[in-house]
Design a protein around this motif. Structure first.
Motif, PDB file in Angstrom:
ATOM      1  N   ALA A  93       1.401  -0.809  -0.350  1.00 51.79           N
ATOM      2  CA  ALA A  93      -0.011  -0.041   0.200  1.00 51.79           C
ATOM      3  C   ALA A  93       0.860   1.408   0.234  1.00 51.79           C
ATOM      4  N   ALA A  94       1.368   0.914   1.032  1.00 54.49           N
ATOM      5  CA  ALA A  94       2.782   2.575   1.052  1.00 54.49           C
ATOM      6  C   ALA A  94       3.849   2.534  -0.279  1.00 54.49           C
ATOM      7  N   ASP A  95       4.058   1.622  -0.913  1.00 61.18           N
ATOM      8  CA  ASP A  95       4.416   1.784  -2.351  1.00 61.18           C
ATOM      9  C   ASP A  95       3.967   2.452  -3.728  1.00 61.18           C
ATOM     10  N   SER A  96       2.003   1.763  -3.318  1.00 64.33           N
ATOM     11  CA  SER A  96       1.275   1.790  -4.323  1.00 64.33           C
ATOM     12  C   SER A  96       1.175   3.679  -4.475  1.00 64.33           C
ATOM     13  N   TYR A  97       1.224   3.758  -3.337  1.00 65.55           N
ATOM     14  CA  TYR A  97       0.375   5.108  -3.222  1.00 65.55           C
ATOM     15  C   TYR A  97       1.599   6.221  -3.349  1.00 65.55           C
ATOM     16  N   GLY A  98       2.875   5.407  -2.929  1.00 61.56           N
ATOM     17  CA  GLY A  98       3.780   6.848  -3.662  1.00 61.56           C
ATOM     18  C   GLY A  98       4.521   6.574  -4.792  1.00 61.56           C
ATOM     19  N   TRP A  99       4.439   5.740  -5.073  1.00 61.28           N
ATOM     20  CA  TRP A  99       4.437   5.672  -6.926  1.00 61.28           C
ATOM     21  C   TRP A  99       4.072   6.141  -7.296  1.00 61.28           C
ATOM     22  N   ALA A 100       2.226   6.485  -6.788  1.00 66.36           N
ATOM     23  CA  ALA A 100       1.700   7.640  -7.537  1.00 66.36           C
ATOM     24  C   ALA A 100       1.612   8.856  -7.460  1.00 66.36           C
ATOM     25  N   LEU A 101       2.065   9.072  -5.913  1.00 65.36           N
ATOM     26  CA  LEU A 101       2.675  10.718  -5.775  1.00 65.36           C
ATOM     27  C   LEU A 101       3.989  10.841  -7.139  1.00 65.36           C
ATOM     28  N   TYR A 102       4.436   9.714  -6.838  1.00 69.73           N
ATOM     29  CA  TYR A 102       5.853  10.286  -7.935  1.00 69.73           C
ATOM     30  C   TYR A 102       5.548  10.557  -9.505  1.00 69.73           C
ATOM     31  N   GLN A 103       4.643   9.506  -9.964  1.00 72.78           N
ATOM     32  CA  GLN A 103       3.676  10.244 -11.451  1.00 72.78           C
ATOM     33  C   GLN A 103       3.024  11.331 -11.477  1.00 72.78           C
TER      34      GLN A 103
END
Length: 693
Positions: A615-625
């Motif tokens: 969950a942390a990864d998916s949220y972080g990657w979405a913020l990066y995008q």
């Protein structure tokens, strides 16, 4: 006294006399009607005979429902006709109406049919009512000319009583007497299906249909076996073929409705259940299926109302126990739920869903140790889901063991699951070995022992037992599954895939599919694994497990648009409460370039499970995008801290460090990712590492 009062007094006797006269006329009218309707003069033996002939023709065509109506017409035309009563009983037997058939058999006897010629029919009626011992006694008196029929009824009764050896002997003798009788082969197929000989059941059902293509019972059985062997969609034409012969056959309508519902065709399922209720008013099976449909839609009040309409007649069946136990839990009636779910787990000890629900009920009852005992076989599996692991953690917290609870919470939070291995055994090898020694050819006795040997680390002995069981039970899919499980433990995934494929050829259900896909993947046969999954989904288009695997593969392959379609379909069914699903949706939308939608799903996943690295990864990657590098960095650092061995998380964090011009950190995480032999993005990572110098 006034004149008006005198007038009212004088009218009362007149009115009373008029009412009496009218009553007498009414009684006379009823008597006259009864005379003309019921008088022997009104009987029409010719019409009765014509209706009997019509009913016999309809029976021959496989339409027992229409034949019953014609036989009823025959009885009405001539209530003294022995032929009409006897034929009506036969149609009722074919439709499973034991009580009504018993009454009609007795009327036929009263009308002149020799009771010696109806013992087999009366035995059939008694067996349909569950009076198996009485049925056996009755068919022992069967006239020799109906011996074949009597043997079939004895076999059914013996099967119901668990005396499979006697049942098998009866059916073998029936087949010797009448080798081309479709009813005999249908009964043989049903018996083999009951005892788990799927291969033998398939062969018998095929033979039954070849001999009698109008036999609705044979067509229905064929549909059930095709559903087991190939899947839901392939079974539907067989049920439709049966209903083309008898559109109002209740049992076939129920099987058809259940298959439609599992295939996702809910409107058609509802229509079929309504027709079943017309065919058999008050049908508990139809109300049960409607209750399941309501529960799936989240309308629990309606589901309870419909479940109550079953009248308690099917309360002990596994499906009903699961439904009502779930409804009781949802309503907060823990004690009621406990009783039902305990009974279900006793009937189906390998039902993982039942075990999880029972554990929830036990935890609510402050019986944490009992909940842990129930969940143990599930939690020890490599593919235990996060919900099960969280329940186990809560159980350990309740008994004060927070260290073990923390370990299970860590497993629940870790992104990814292990293989779908063997269901673990609850008892010691000594306990498991006794029934296996007494019944060495009985899969139900041998399977637990083999699983116990695997757990004890004695895979060699387990393999020998599993191979022997396959040899002794070549038509039992569970034997091949067990052999595959042992081979997987030994690291022989290619051989395990062969065993699982043999099981899938007989029973292509979800557990077998998951094992086969995993074994093929481990053996490097990804194309075959994809074909297996695609075939399963073509037959089971709304299966959650298969759709999740499909979505995962779509994400891994970069087919983000297809993944979005699959995942949104799952989201519509599951709702917003699944962190892993929201995380996958965030990843899919990020890959498709829809940063804002990805951020929303990522935020939802993280809110549900802030301790889950996925969950942390998916949220972080979405913020990066979306351009929020700092917010992405914090979340990806947390994800890697939670799951430092996960190469995918390292890869994401490395890209963020590279974007932020921090080459040393980026290089370190790239090297850690590349050290994992299973890392999927090896090529892209090596290119980025080369650019960093």
């Amino acid at each position: 006294m006034t004149s008006s009062r005198k007038s009212r007094r004088s009218r009362k006797p007149i009115i009373r006399r008029a009412l009496v006269a009218l009553g007498a006329l009414g009684a006379f009218g009823i008597a006259l009607y009864a005379f003309f309707v019921l008088s022997p003069v009104r009987l029409d033996p010719a019409a009765s005979h014509a209706s009997v002939e019509k009913a016999m023709a309809q029976l021959k065509q496989g339409n027992a429902s229409a034949a019953r109506q014609s036989a009823l017409d025959a009885v009405r035309s001539d209530p003294n006709s022995a032929d009409a009563h006897l034929l009506l009983a036969r149609t009722q037997l074919q439709l499973g109406e034991g009580v009504a058939a018993e009454a009609e058999i007795k009327r036929a006897n009263d009308a002149g049919v020799d009771p010696k010629l109806t013992h087999h029919l009366l035995g059939d009626a008694l067996q349909l009512q569950g009076q198996n011992e009485k049925a056996i006694d009755e068919v022992e008196k069967t006239d020799p000319k109906f011996r074949n029929y009597g043997l079939r009824i004895r076999a059914r009764a013996m099967t119901a009583l668990g005396n499979y050896a006697d049942a098998k002997e009866c059916l073998e003798e029936a087949a010797r007497i009448a080798p081309r009788d479709g009813d005999v082969w249908t009964d043989i197929g049903r018996f083999r299906f009951t005892v788990g000989d799927i291969s033998g059941a398939i062969a018998a059902s095929q033979r039954a249909v070849e001999l009698d293509g109008d036999n609705v019972d044979a067509l229905e059985l064929r549909g059930e076996l095709v559903r087991t062997q190939y899947g839901l969609v392939a079974a539907l034409p067989w049920f439709e073929r049966a209903l083309a012969r008898d559109p109002w056959h209740h049992d076939t309508l129920i099987e058809y409705a259940a298959t439609l519902g599992d295939a996702g065709r809910t409107n058609d399922m509802l229509a079929a259940t309504r027709k079943a209720l017309e065919a058999k008013p008050g049908s508990p099976q139809a109300f049960y299926l409607q209750a399941v449909l309501a529960a799936r839609a989240g309308n629990y009040d309606l589901a309870r109302t419909l479940a109550e309409k079953t009248g308690g007649t099917i309360d002990t069946l596994p499906g009903m126990l699961l439904l009502t136990g779930t409804l009781d839990l949802q309503e907060g009636d823990t004690e009621q739920a406990l009783g039902k779910l305990q009974a279900l787990v006793a009937q189906q000890p390998m039902n993982i869903t039942a075990r999880k629900l029972l554990a929830v009920a036990l935890l609510r009852s402050d019986a944490a140790r009992n909940a842990l005992d129930v969940l143990r076989p599930v939690a020890l599996r490599g593919d235990a889901d996060s919900y099960t692991l969280t329940l186990v953690a809560r159980g350990f917290e309740r008994i004060g063991d927070r260290d073990i609870a923390a370990r299970f919470l860590d497993r629940a939070a870790f992104p990814g699951r292990g293989g779908s291995g063997a269901f673990s055994a609850d008892d010691s090898l000594a306990i498991l070995g006794a029934p296996a020694q007494e019944r060495p050819n009985d899969p139900t006795a041998v399977i637990p022992l083999v699983r116990g040997l695997v757990e004890a680390g004695n895979s060699g002995a387990a393999l020998a037992r599993a191979q022997q069981m396959v040899s002794d039970n070549p038509g039992v899919p569970g034997a091949y599954v067990l052999l595959g499980d042992v081979l997987m433990v030994q690291g022989r995934s290619g051989d395990a895939a062969t065993a699982y494929k043999q099981a899938a050829d007989l029973r292509f259900d979800e557990p077998t599919m998951l094992r086969l896909v995993e074994a093929l993947g481990d053996a490097g046969r990804r194309g075959e694994a994809s074909q297996t999954l695609a075939l399963f989904l073509s037959q089971n288009p709304v299966n959650l497990a298969a759709l999740r695997i499909s979505a995962h593969w779509q994400l891994v392959s970069g087919d983000y648009d297809a993944a979005i379609v699959t995942l949104e379909g799952l989201h519509d069914r599951i709702g917003d409460g699944d962190a892993a699903l929201n995380a996958d949706l965030a990843t899919a939308y990020a890959g498709a370039g829809e940063a804002e939608t990805a951020r929303q799903y990522g935020e939802a996943a993280y809110a549900l499970a802030p301790g889950n690295p996925a969950a942390a990864d998916s949220y972080g990657w979405a913020l990066y995008q979306s351009g929020d590098d700092q917010g992405a960095l914090e979340l990806l650092q947390k994800a890697v801290l939670l799951a430092p061995r996960h190469s995918g998380l390292r890869w994401h964090l490395a890209q963020i460090y590279a974007e932020m011009k921090r080459p040393n950190e980026a290089r370190a995480h790239l090297q850690a990712a590349l050290a994992d032999p299973l890392f999927a993005d090896r090529g892209a990572a090596q290119v980025l590492l080369g650019k960093l110098g």
